[in-house]
Scaffold this motif. Structure first.
Motif, PDB file in Angstrom:
ATOM      1  N   ARG A  14       0.796  -1.155   0.112  1.00 20.75           N
ATOM      2  CA  ARG A  14       0.036  -0.034  -0.009  1.00 20.75           C
ATOM      3  C   ARG A  14       0.773   1.262   0.045  1.00 20.75           C
ATOM      4  O   ARG A  14       2.044   1.259   0.466  1.00 20.75           O
ATOM      5  CB  ARG A  14      -0.995  -0.129   1.231  1.00 20.75           C
ATOM      6  CG  ARG A  14      -0.316   0.191   2.580  1.00 20.75           C
ATOM      7  CD  ARG A  14      -1.242  -0.029   3.752  1.00 20.75           C
ATOM      8  NE  ARG A  14      -0.788   0.105   4.843  1.00 20.75           N
ATOM      9  CZ  ARG A  14      -1.448   0.081   6.247  1.00 20.75           C
ATOM     10  NH1 ARG A  14      -2.597  -0.510   6.281  1.00 20.75           N
ATOM     11  NH2 ARG A  14      -0.651   0.232   7.246  1.00 20.75           N
ATOM     12  N   GLN A  15       0.413   2.326  -0.488  1.00 18.62           N
ATOM     13  CA  GLN A  15       1.012   3.668  -0.444  1.00 18.62           C
ATOM     14  C   GLN A  15       0.077   4.650  -0.310  1.00 18.62           C
ATOM     15  O   GLN A  15      -0.977   5.004  -0.988  1.00 18.62           O
ATOM     16  CB  GLN A  15       1.562   3.857  -1.775  1.00 18.62           C
ATOM     17  CG  GLN A  15       2.747   4.913  -2.075  1.00 18.62           C
ATOM     18  CD  GLN A  15       3.514   5.112  -3.356  1.00 18.62           C
ATOM     19  OE1 GLN A  15       3.072   4.346  -4.205  1.00 18.62           O
ATOM     20  NE2 GLN A  15       4.537   5.754  -3.154  1.00 18.62           N
ATOM     21  N   TYR A  36      -4.056   0.428  -2.477  1.00 16.26           N
ATOM     22  CA  TYR A  36      -3.584  -0.851  -2.118  1.00 16.26           C
ATOM     23  C   TYR A  36      -3.195  -1.642  -3.494  1.00 16.26           C
ATOM     24  O   TYR A  36      -3.895  -1.553  -4.386  1.00 16.26           O
ATOM     25  CB  TYR A  36      -4.609  -1.781  -1.412  1.00 16.26           C
ATOM     26  CG  TYR A  36      -4.646  -1.361  -0.115  1.00 16.26           C
ATOM     27  CD1 TYR A  36      -4.930  -0.271   0.404  1.00 16.26           C
ATOM     28  CD2 TYR A  36      -4.329  -2.362   0.959  1.00 16.26           C
ATOM     29  CE1 TYR A  36      -5.056   0.141   1.855  1.00 16.26           C
ATOM     30  CE2 TYR A  36      -4.230  -1.992   2.221  1.00 16.26           C
ATOM     31  CZ  TYR A  36      -4.644  -0.650   2.941  1.00 16.26           C
ATOM     32  OH  TYR A  36      -4.562  -0.436   4.212  1.00 16.26           O
ATOM     33  N   TYR A  37      -1.963  -2.314  -3.669  1.00 14.46           N
ATOM     34  CA  TYR A  37      -1.430  -2.574  -4.905  1.00 14.46           C
ATOM     35  C   TYR A  37      -1.356  -4.286  -4.533  1.00 14.46           C
ATOM     36  O   TYR A  37      -0.760  -4.728  -3.772  1.00 14.46           O
ATOM     37  CB  TYR A  37      -0.213  -2.072  -5.255  1.00 14.46           C
ATOM     38  CG  TYR A  37      -0.395  -0.774  -5.696  1.00 14.46           C
ATOM     39  CD1 TYR A  37      -0.097   0.233  -4.688  1.00 14.46           C
ATOM     40  CD2 TYR A  37      -0.520  -0.387  -6.814  1.00 14.46           C
ATOM     41  CE1 TYR A  37      -0.139   1.718  -4.857  1.00 14.46           C
ATOM     42  CE2 TYR A  37      -0.801   1.069  -7.299  1.00 14.46           C
ATOM     43  CZ  TYR A  37      -0.395   2.217  -6.207  1.00 14.46           C
ATOM     44  OH  TYR A  37      -0.031   3.321  -6.644  1.00 14.46           O
ATOM     45  N   CYS A  38      -1.680  -5.381  -5.580  1.00 14.20           N
ATOM     46  CA  CYS A  38      -1.509  -6.545  -5.729  1.00 14.20           C
ATOM     47  C   CYS A  38      -0.125  -6.523  -6.555  1.00 14.20           C
ATOM     48  O   CYS A  38      -0.022  -5.982  -7.635  1.00 14.20           O
ATOM     49  CB  CYS A  38      -2.723  -7.036  -6.441  1.00 14.20           C
ATOM     50  SG  CYS A  38      -2.534  -8.630  -6.742  1.00 14.20           S
ATOM     51  N   ALA A  39       0.541  -7.785  -6.092  1.00 16.87           N
ATOM     52  CA  ALA A  39       1.872  -7.969  -6.642  1.00 16.87           C
ATOM     53  C   ALA A  39       2.120  -9.430  -6.926  1.00 16.87           C
ATOM     54  O   ALA A  39       1.602 -10.247  -6.002  1.00 16.87           O
ATOM     55  CB  ALA A  39       3.094  -7.259  -5.896  1.00 16.87           C
ATOM     56  N   ALA A  40       2.582  -9.675  -8.030  1.00 18.07           N
ATOM     57  CA  ALA A  40       2.916 -11.202  -8.193  1.00 18.07           C
ATOM     58  C   ALA A  40       4.397 -11.372  -8.255  1.00 18.07           C
ATOM     59  O   ALA A  40       5.097 -10.557  -8.713  1.00 18.07           O
ATOM     60  CB  ALA A  40       2.393 -11.450  -9.389  1.00 18.07           C
ATOM     61  N   ARG A  41       5.074 -12.528  -7.808  1.00 21.92           N
ATOM     62  CA  ARG A  41       6.317 -13.018  -7.872  1.00 21.92           C
ATOM     63  C   ARG A  41       6.385 -14.158  -8.506  1.00 21.92           C
ATOM     64  O   ARG A  41       5.781 -15.161  -8.125  1.00 21.92           O
ATOM     65  CB  ARG A  41       6.694 -12.972  -6.375  1.00 21.92           C
ATOM     66  CG  ARG A  41       8.466 -13.609  -6.111  1.00 21.92           C
ATOM     67  CD  ARG A  41       8.581 -13.744  -4.850  1.00 21.92           C
ATOM     68  NE  ARG A  41      10.190 -13.797  -4.725  1.00 21.92           N
ATOM     69  CZ  ARG A  41      11.034 -14.522  -3.772  1.00 21.92           C
ATOM     70  NH1 ARG A  41      10.281 -15.164  -2.788  1.00 21.92           N
ATOM     71  NH2 ARG A  41      12.079 -14.210  -3.846  1.00 21.92           N
ATOM     72  N   ARG A  42       7.499 -14.278  -9.419  1.00 20.87           N
ATOM     73  CA  ARG A  42       7.513 -15.576 -10.298  1.00 20.87           C
ATOM     74  C   ARG A  42       8.284 -16.705  -9.753  1.00 20.87           C
ATOM     75  O   ARG A  42       9.132 -17.360 -10.313  1.00 20.87           O
ATOM     76  CB  ARG A  42       7.883 -15.083 -11.818  1.00 20.87           C
ATOM     77  CG  ARG A  42       6.950 -14.013 -12.386  1.00 20.87           C
ATOM     78  CD  ARG A  42       7.250 -13.872 -13.693  1.00 20.87           C
ATOM     79  NE  ARG A  42       6.608 -12.715 -14.258  1.00 20.87           N
ATOM     80  CZ  ARG A  42       6.140 -12.697 -15.596  1.00 20.87           C
ATOM     81  NH1 ARG A  42       6.749 -13.543 -16.474  1.00 20.87           N
ATOM     82  NH2 ARG A  42       5.657 -11.468 -15.983  1.00 20.87           N
ATOM     83  N   LEU A  43       8.273 -16.798  -8.321  1.00 23.96           N
ATOM     84  CA  LEU A  43       8.663 -17.838  -7.358  1.00 23.96           C
ATOM     85  C   LEU A  43       7.504 -18.153  -6.587  1.00 23.96           C
ATOM     86  O   LEU A  43       6.880 -17.460  -6.262  1.00 23.96           O
ATOM     87  CB  LEU A  43       9.865 -17.358  -6.918  1.00 23.96           C
ATOM     88  CG  LEU A  43      11.328 -17.012  -7.647  1.00 23.96           C
ATOM     89  CD1 LEU A  43      12.173 -16.518  -6.936  1.00 23.96           C
ATOM     90  CD2 LEU A  43      11.740 -18.624  -8.347  1.00 23.96           C
TER      91      LEU A  43
END
Length: 124
Positions: free
Chosen positions: A38-39, A94-101
């Motif tokens: 979030r920011q 609020y931001y959603c984020a994806a990690r490729r692991l």
């Protein structure tokens, strides 16, 4: 590239609840770790919660621990953030984020794909 679309933000009174959703495109969602950041205006983006690929491992920022939960439905390519007992200081984009692991991380740099964000405003 993974596309992420958040929803569920809005205006709520202090003490209330909201549930954010983030839908991901692509067939590989089930192997990604996911997170919410979030920011607030004038502040840096900060970690809120993360969940590993299977949903068995979660971590939370101290400021939201005990009030927020994170979960995922891999069949629906969706991650959720349930926010209870909201406070005015929770107001932010609020931001959603994806990690490729598959392993969860609290680090901003660990995430390669981001949504556009959804505004959460908590009134006092």
């Amino acid at each position: 590239q993974v596309q992420l679309v958040e929803s569920g933000g809005g205006l709520v009174q202090g003490g209330g609840s909201l549930r954010l959703s983030c839908v991901a495109s692509g067939r590989t969602f089930s192997i990604f770790a996911m997170a919410w950041f979030r920011q607030a205006p004038g502040k840096e983006r900060e970690f809120v919660a993360t969940i590993n690929w299977s949903g068995e491992s979660t971590f939370f920022a101290d400021s939201v621990k005990g009030r927020f939960t994170i979960s995922r439905d891999n069949a629906k390519n969706t991650v959720y953030l349930q926010m209870n007992s909201l406070k005015p200081e929770d107001s932010a984009v609020y931001y959603c984020a994806a990690r490729r692991l598959g392993s969860a991380s609290t680090r901003y740099e660990a995430y390669s794909d981001w949504g556009q964000g959804t505004q959460v405003t908590v009134s006092s």
